[in-house]
Design an enzyme around this catalytic site. Structure first.
Site, PDB file in Angstrom:
ATOM      1  N   GLN A  58       0.594  -1.338  -0.063  1.00 56.26           N
ATOM      2  CA  GLN A  58       0.098   0.488  -0.139  1.00 56.26           C
ATOM      3  C   GLN A  58       1.169   1.051   0.003  1.00 56.26           C
ATOM      4  O   GLN A  58       0.583   2.085   0.095  1.00 56.26           O
ATOM      5  CB  GLN A  58      -0.656   0.102   0.699  1.00 56.26           C
ATOM      6  CG  GLN A  58      -2.158  -1.453   1.406  1.00 56.26           C
ATOM      7  CD  GLN A  58      -2.210  -1.071   3.001  1.00 56.26           C
ATOM      8  OE1 GLN A  58      -3.185  -0.281   3.161  1.00 56.26           O
ATOM      9  NE2 GLN A  58      -2.272  -2.482   3.691  1.00 56.26           N
ATOM     10  N   HIS A  60      -1.428   1.784  -4.340  1.00 56.31           N
ATOM     11  CA  HIS A  60      -1.661   3.155  -4.165  1.00 56.31           C
ATOM     12  C   HIS A  60      -0.890   4.209  -4.936  1.00 56.31           C
ATOM     13  O   HIS A  60      -0.941   4.655  -4.534  1.00 56.31           O
ATOM     14  CB  HIS A  60      -1.712   3.467  -3.134  1.00 56.31           C
ATOM     15  CG  HIS A  60      -2.885   2.711  -2.000  1.00 56.31           C
ATOM     16  ND1 HIS A  60      -2.682   3.132  -0.726  1.00 56.31           N
ATOM     17  CD2 HIS A  60      -4.243   2.157  -1.938  1.00 56.31           C
ATOM     18  CE1 HIS A  60      -4.112   2.120  -0.671  1.00 56.31           C
ATOM     19  NE2 HIS A  60      -4.518   1.745  -1.545  1.00 56.31           N
ATOM     20  N   CYS A  74      -6.472  16.501 -18.480  1.00 58.32           N
ATOM     21  CA  CYS A  74      -6.499  16.040 -19.925  1.00 58.32           C
ATOM     22  C   CYS A  74      -5.414  14.720 -19.720  1.00 58.32           C
ATOM     23  O   CYS A  74      -5.196  14.206 -21.142  1.00 58.32           O
ATOM     24  CB  CYS A  74      -5.548  17.506 -20.772  1.00 58.32           C
ATOM     25  SG  CYS A  74      -3.142  17.219 -20.226  1.00 58.32           S
ATOM     26  N   CYS A  82      -0.682  20.963 -21.052  1.00 60.44           N
ATOM     27  CA  CYS A  82      -2.420  21.703 -20.781  1.00 60.44           C
ATOM     28  C   CYS A  82      -2.156  23.140 -19.972  1.00 60.44           C
ATOM     29  O   CYS A  82      -3.444  23.455 -19.944  1.00 60.44           O
ATOM     30  CB  CYS A  82      -3.594  21.487 -20.191  1.00 60.44           C
ATOM     31  SG  CYS A  82      -3.891  20.625 -19.196  1.00 60.44           S
ATOM     32  N   GLY A 108       2.921  -4.203   8.812  1.00 61.21           N
ATOM     33  CA  GLY A 108       3.145  -3.099   8.990  1.00 61.21           C
ATOM     34  C   GLY A 108       1.767  -2.792   8.635  1.00 61.21           C
ATOM     35  O   GLY A 108       1.804  -1.412   7.735  1.00 61.21           O
ATOM     36  N   THR A 109       0.679  -3.149   8.249  1.00 61.26           N
ATOM     37  CA  THR A 109      -1.037  -1.935   8.170  1.00 61.26           C
ATOM     38  C   THR A 109      -1.314  -2.397   9.203  1.00 61.26           C
ATOM     39  O   THR A 109      -2.207  -3.562  10.235  1.00 61.26           O
ATOM     40  CB  THR A 109      -1.294  -2.840   7.257  1.00 61.26           C
ATOM     41  OG1 THR A 109      -2.620  -1.908   6.319  1.00 61.26           O
ATOM     42  CG2 THR A 109      -1.560  -4.503   6.750  1.00 61.26           C
ATOM     43  N   SER A 110      -2.744  -0.982   9.267  1.00 61.80           N
ATOM     44  CA  SER A 110      -3.804  -1.037  10.008  1.00 61.80           C
ATOM     45  C   SER A 110      -4.930  -1.784   9.329  1.00 61.80           C
ATOM     46  O   SER A 110      -6.037  -2.529  10.102  1.00 61.80           O
ATOM     47  CB  SER A 110      -4.531   0.135  10.668  1.00 61.80           C
ATOM     48  OG  SER A 110      -4.690   0.880   9.402  1.00 61.80           O
ATOM     49  N   ASN A 164       3.143  -6.780  12.950  1.00 65.17           N
ATOM     50  CA  ASN A 164       2.564  -5.766  13.498  1.00 65.17           C
ATOM     51  C   ASN A 164       2.914  -5.185  15.138  1.00 65.17           C
ATOM     52  O   ASN A 164       3.762  -6.213  15.884  1.00 65.17           O
ATOM     53  CB  ASN A 164       0.979  -5.535  13.686  1.00 65.17           C
ATOM     54  CG  ASN A 164       0.636  -3.488  12.914  1.00 65.17           C
ATOM     55  OD1 ASN A 164       1.339  -3.119  14.405  1.00 65.17           O
ATOM     56  ND2 ASN A 164      -0.247  -3.513  12.452  1.00 65.17           N
ATOM     57  N   ALA A 191       8.684  -4.431  12.509  1.00 65.56           N
ATOM     58  CA  ALA A 191       8.589  -5.296  11.738  1.00 65.56           C
ATOM     59  C   ALA A 191      10.189  -6.192  10.771  1.00 65.56           C
ATOM     60  O   ALA A 191      10.297  -7.733  11.028  1.00 65.56           O
ATOM     61  CB  ALA A 191       8.218  -4.927   9.800  1.00 65.56           C
TER      62      ALA A 191
END
Ligand code: NAD
Length: 246
Positions: free
Chosen positions: A100, A118, A129, A149, A186-188, A212, A231
């Site tokens: 992520q 992401h 454009c 543009c 390491g992700t909530s 975690n 980690a």
């Protein structure tokens, strides 16, 4: 704990592992997650600065945060956790990483199959454009950098409120559905739809090993083996245990 590390190592030794990583894996590289005190996100509320609505409304304001974030990401180097995952891939135990994160640290550590759920800050796009530019092409275009543009460019990261690029959705689903073990690091697990990938893996028969510093929603609802700690330290223990398997 030792017993749980051994169980996780035995699972991983069977191969077809996949890692799903979040901001926590890069905290030890000096990039704060959303929870770190005193970090970038305590000054720039993600709800205010990381939404596509905020960017459309006031790109110059959001670029102030992006500029600061960019200088942090430029300086960051992979830590022992990123390096361990790259080694596990080279050793044939991990097939790829779904991240992520937008910091490119898995690639810098040597991982070759990295799905950037992401996006990343290596390219820039124009919402008006649909122009697309590399970092080199954007250098010297001022702040905020402008498209040919004349409209402000957006980094190729997925803001809250944007959809996940189809290629990343497809590649991550394929990895999640075909793995034997998913390392969730390491992700909530609060941000959708990335947080649905562990369930997808589990429904396809995979075991979920979560790493975690504190329990998450997944720990209670889905995780098979929860390894609490940083980690880098937990992955080092896992590698030691793997090396000891005859
Ligand atoms: P989050 O900030 O919501 O959660 C981070 C998790 O990591 C927490 O559960 C925390 O307990 C854990 N953690 C912190 N330090 C750790 C360590 N040393 N070892 C193991 N775990 C640790 O992050 P998220 O779940 O990734 O979701 C936030 C969104 O913001 C994602 O899209 C994320 O990629 C993005 N983001 C990215 C970066 C980056 O690219 N490095 C940084 C901040 C936010």
């Amino acid at each position: 704990m030792e017993n749980k590390i051994r169980k996780a190592a035995l699972l991983l030794a069977g191969g077809r592992g996949v890692a799903l990583t979040g901001a926590g894996i890069s905290v030890e590289s000096g990039i704060p997650d959303f929870r770190s005190k005193g970090g970038l996100w305590s000054r720039f509320d993600p709800n205010e600065y990381a939404t596509i609505g905020a960017f459309r409304k006031n790109p110059a304001k959001v670029w102030k945060m992006l500029e600061e974030m960019d200088s942090l990401l430029e300086k960051a180097v992979p830590n022992r956790a990123h390096e361990a995952l790259a080694r596990l891939e080279k050793g044939g135990l991990v097939e790829g990483v779904i991240t992520q994160n937008i910091d490119s640290l898995h690639q810098k550590a040597g991982s070759s199959l990295v799905v950037e759920f992401h996006g990343s800050t290596r390219h820039f796009i124009c919402l008006w454009c649909e122009g697309r530019f590399s970092r080199k092409e954007v250098a010297g275009r001022g702040m905020p950098p402008l498209c040919d543009c004349g409209k402000p460019l957006k980094p190729g990261i997925v803001f809250f409120g944007e959809t996940i690029p189809g290629a990343a959705l497809h590649a991550s689903a394929r990895l999640a559905e075909n793995c034997r073990v998913m390392l969730v690091i390491g992700t909530s697990a609060e941000v959708a739809p990335a947080n649905a990938l562990p369930l997808r893996a589990k429904r396809s028969g995979a075991a979920i090993v979560e790493i975690n510093v504190e329990p998450t929603r997944l720990t209670r609802e889905l995780t098979d083996i929860y390894l609490e700690g940083r980690a880098s330290e937990i992955l080092a223990e896992l590698e030691r245990e793997l090396a000891a398997i005859p």
